[in-house]
Write a protein that holds these residues in place. Structure first.
Motif: not given
Length: 456
Positions: A19, A214, A219-220, A243, A246, A249-250, A253
């Motif tokens: 990300q 988290e 969160e991801t 998931t 949140h 949200k993924v 990944r």
């Protein structure tokens, strides 16, 4: 150079695209600290430690977390049997785990969150799940409603019937559906517990990792890894609760899973009696040979563990360190990781190919002459560094000693001794003191803690 990883979620090798290239987040499921870990438990830390180092060479910051599960029914049973607080068990075996991993050359993670330090975060996550209709309270329990998450089972590709069988679910009157799993459960007065909206109790196993991820990584996260035996139900349940907590949200990944170890062709099992503990193996064999053996097969494939595999690893290291000994008079300068080794590791952590390249470089080094010897020695040391090998002096290897600067391993042993004394395991504490004394390490117990120094 692209890093490519096999994503268990998509079932294919994918280019790794974090990300944020300046902050890669990486979480590995750590041990439940109620006893010494077996050699199969070390495979993940070894191979994913190699991956964390690879990621650091290619990206900015890498935040690598590996948790400690320090509240569990097995821990409770051990504490009750020994009539000590659970912290006496968990402190002792967390310290032993760190010492054993250090002996194997596993770098410590950036973060080592402990479950008992994150009870408030777990409670908040469970409250969010209940508020969003994904969980419910019943009879002092909080449970996740599996039918509220339509993608449940996507990671493991299991049918509902298979999941129920695989999870060995408890049939309980407080459950709305057999597959619903526990987020919080009540504690009797003799068990550890914390106050919560559902009464005094303790968390379920799965919610712990979700809350710690988290709290420290967001969160991801980019990568979540662990043994393939954790894929279901643990990782499947982590995905569902994270998931849903949140807002869709993924959670992770990329999912990475290492294969299991067998022992002489049979599954490792306490009932069979073929469990081999790291704690014992590092006393019986050169730890670096154990590390090499764990890297000898591709991380996703099963690895059959045997005395023969260890002996072959010792012979391989004899040749490699023999080559370095022959190059002792060559000033190599800084170690250089060869492109062929880096490419092998970047291709879904292909350690067998990287090890083959390491041995090819060693063969070239043995044939080298003149000015090229310095360059090839630098490559040999760099290839070893990428795999966590060849980091001690040849003399120490052939003496079956340890490198003169492995302070991490020594400190981990000192901490294990402190924890063993707290757990009243004085035999183990004395054994550690003797082991360190034999290595020329003197210990001094002071009011400020235990200090150590090298004799002479």
């Amino acid at each position: 150079m692209d890093i490519r990883l096999f994503n268990s979620n998509s079932r294919q090798v994918e280019p790794f695209r974090p990300q944020d290239p300046d902050r890669v987040t990486f979480y590995v499921c750590g041990p439940t600290v109620y006893n010494y870990v077996h050699i199969g438990n070390a495979r993940g830390p070894v191979v994913f430690g190699v991956l964390s180092d690879l990621l650091r060479r290619h990206f900015g910051q890498v935040v690598y977390a590996r948790n400690i599960t320090d509240v569990d029914d097995k821990i409770n049973a051990a504490a009750r049997e020994q009539n000590v607080p659970i912290s006496a068990i968990t402190d002792r075996f967390a310290a032993a785990y760190r010492a054993d991993m250090a002996a194997l050359g596993v770098p410590p993670p950036d973060l080592e969150p402990a479950a008992t330090d994150h009870i408030p975060q777990m409670i908040r996550m469970i409250e969010a799940l209940i508020e969003r209709g994904h969980a419910y309270a019943a009879d002092g329990h909080a449970l996740f409603a599996v039918d509220s998450y339509k993608d449940y089972g996507a990671l493991s590709r299991r049918s509902t019937d298979e999941m129920l069988a695989g999870a060995r679910v408890e049939v309980a009157p407080y459950k709305r559906a057999p597959g619903d799993f526990v987020l919080w459960k009540p504690s009797t007065p003799d068990l550890p517990g914390w106050d919560s909206p559902w009464g005094r109790g303790r968390p379920g196993w799965h919610i712990e990792c979700s809350a710690m991820c988290e709290a420290h990584l967001g969160e991801t996260i980019d990568i979540h890894a662990g043994g393939v035996d954790l894929q279901f139900p643990h990782h499947e349940n982590e995905i569902a609760q994270s998931t849903c907590a949140h807002g869709g949200k993924v959670f992770a990944r990329y999912w990475l899973h290492n294969g299991m170890l067998t022992f002489d062709g049979s599954k490792m099992s306490k009932s069979v009696g073929n469990i081999r503990r790291v704690h014992d193996l590092v006393q019986e064999h050169p730890p670096e040979a154990l590390r090499l053996a764990l890297l000898s097969a591709h991380y996703r494939q099963p690895l059959d563990w045997s005395e023969g595999v260890i002996e072959q690893s010792v012979r391989t290291l004899d040749r490699l360190y023999g080559t370095l000994r022959d190059l002792a008079d060559v000033e190599a300068g800084a170690a250089v990781i060869p492109d062929t080794v880096e490419q092998a590791l970047a291709d879904d952590l292909n350690t067998p190919l990287a090890l083959a390249e390491l041995q090819r470089i060693a063969a070239d080094a043995r044939r080298s002459e003149g000015a090229e010897r310095a360059s090839i020695k630098a490559q040999l040391l760099g290839a070893g560094r990428a795999l966590g090998l060849l980091q001690q002096a040849p003399e120490a290897w052939f003496a079956r000693g340890v490198s003169a600067d492995d302070d991490t391993r020594i400190q981990a042993l000192v901490e294990e001794r402190v924890a063993a004394k707290a757990a009243r395991d004085f035999a183990r504490a004395d054994a550690i003191r003797k082991q360190l004394a034999d290595e020329g390490i003197a210990l001094e117990d002071t009011p400020q803690g235990c200090r150590w120094k090298r004799a002479g």
